[in-house]
Design a protein around this motif. Structure first.
Motif, PDB file in Angstrom:
ATOM      1  N   THR A 132      27.120   5.933 -30.036  1.00  0.00           N
ATOM      2  CA  THR A 132      27.287   7.245 -29.391  1.00  0.00           C
ATOM      3  C   THR A 132      25.935   7.804 -28.941  1.00  0.00           C
ATOM      4  O   THR A 132      25.797   8.303 -27.820  1.00  0.00           O
ATOM      5  CB  THR A 132      27.955   8.230 -30.368  1.00  0.00           C
ATOM      6  N   ARG A 133      24.931   7.708 -29.801  1.00  0.00           N
ATOM      7  CA  ARG A 133      23.613   8.269 -29.472  1.00  0.00           C
ATOM      8  C   ARG A 133      22.980   7.536 -28.306  1.00  0.00           C
ATOM      9  O   ARG A 133      22.369   8.140 -27.425  1.00  0.00           O
ATOM     10  CB  ARG A 133      22.720   8.220 -30.707  1.00  0.00           C
ATOM     11  N   ASP A 140      24.859   8.463 -25.068  1.00  0.00           N
ATOM     12  CA  ASP A 140      24.460   9.794 -24.612  1.00  0.00           C
ATOM     13  C   ASP A 140      23.075   9.755 -23.965  1.00  0.00           C
ATOM     14  O   ASP A 140      22.830  10.427 -22.956  1.00  0.00           O
ATOM     15  CB  ASP A 140      24.452  10.774 -25.789  1.00  0.00           C
TER      16      ASP A 140
END
Length: 330
Positions: free
Chosen positions: A38-39, A42
């Protein structure tokens, strides 16, 4: 900041993950956590990162070949490291493509580009200088990389190095106990991590034995024999020449020994010599030369073992091996 100029290193920094984690997320490697994915995702959106498709293909296609780039193939230390690495790679079902940087950044870069073009599965290398453009491109490609013997500031790469201080401390203590108050030092290039570390270890050890750092007793070479000759001649021409000499690698030690003998001085009685690296011919020299020894077999083997772990999606810690002093004087 956005566009194709954004590197995977910037994505990793923005996401707060290691370069290896960012590379695995972007290549679709399942050995990553949901949080990391996810990081990184993003960060890709925020920075407008565009992956290098050619580099991605390198990660997805196995060739069962690795690149091994040593600093100087003529240096027995690197020859022994290369042999150990090659045998470890064969044991893991990999063949090794060997390159010789010749202590030269441009030659290093040519081999790096070749390794990328040959689509090796990973690279073990002793980096030159403080980090060239091709070295940065290699790391940014996401290809598994392990540094051996040397490191470069600012590069998040697992490495196998040795602790110069342990052996250097023993060597200086030995020379001081034998009554040497003027210990000369031939250091390596300060742009190379091992050159800096061995110099730092030498000057930081002297005060513990009541010895002062005398710049007139310190000079530098380039880890090759000719520079050892020039450095030793400079030290021996001083008004108060050293009574003992430490050379920061074996080739410079060989040059220093030649310079000492050309002046008619006797090794061991007129001047004592300590070489960094325990190479076979030093033990058979007349008289035998004391050394600060590294375990070359462990250096080469551990470097390949680390690389195999990176190839398999792990994030191994760097390894620091010890050095030890071997007294051959008495």
């Amino acid at each position: 900041m956005a566009g194709k100029g954004v590197t995977i290193r910037e994505v990793a920094a923005h996401a707060g993950v290691s370069l290896g984690t960012a590379s695995r997320v972007l290549s679709g490697n399942p050995a990553t956590s949901p949080e990391a994915r996810t990081r990184v995702s993003d960060a890709v959106v925020a920075l407008g990162y565009r992956p290098n498709l050619q580099a991605r293909s390198l990660r997805l296609t196995r060739t069962n070949a690795i690149g091994l780039l040593v600093s100087d193939v003529r240096n027995p230390f690197f020859a022994d490291v290369a042999h150990a690495a090659e045998q470890a790679a064969l044991g893991a079902d990999y063949v090794t493509l060997l390159g010789n940087a010749n202590e030269n950044v441009d030659q290093q870069d040519r081999y790096i580009e070749t390794f990328l073009n040959q689509r090796v599965d990973g690279v073990v290398l002793a980096p030159q200088g403080r980090g060239s453009g091709s070295l940065q491109a290699l790391v940014d490609s996401g290809l598994p990389v392990v540094f051996v013997d040397r490191t470069v500031d600012g590069f998040d790469v697992p490495s196998v190095t040795t602790d110069s201080r342990s052996g250097m401390t023993e060597a200086v203590a030995h020379l001081a106990a034998r009554g040497h108050h003027r210990i000369g030092f031939i250091g390596g290039p300060q742009a190379i991590s091992t050159g800096r570390q061995r110099y730092d270890a030498f000057v930081e050890t002297l005060p513990a034995h009541g010895l002062v750092v005398d710049d007139a007793l310190i000079t530098f070479g380039d880890f090759q024999e000719e520079s050892g000759i020039r450095a030793a001649e400079q030290l021996l021409a001083a008004p108060t020449r050293p009574t003992a000499l430490i050379a920061a690698d074996n080739l410079m030690a060989l040059g220093a020994l030649a310079a000492i003998r050309s002046r008619g001085l006797r090794i061991g009685s007129d001047i004592e010599v300590v070489a960094f690296d325990d190479i076979e011919w030093l033990a058979h020299y007349d008289p035998p030369i004391s050394v600060i020894a590294q375990d070359t077999d462990a250096v080469g083997r551990c470097a390949v073992e680390l690389l195999m772990r990176v190839i398999n999606g792990e994030e191994p810690e760097s390894i620091v091996l010890t050095t030890r002093f071997i007294d051959r004087h008495g």
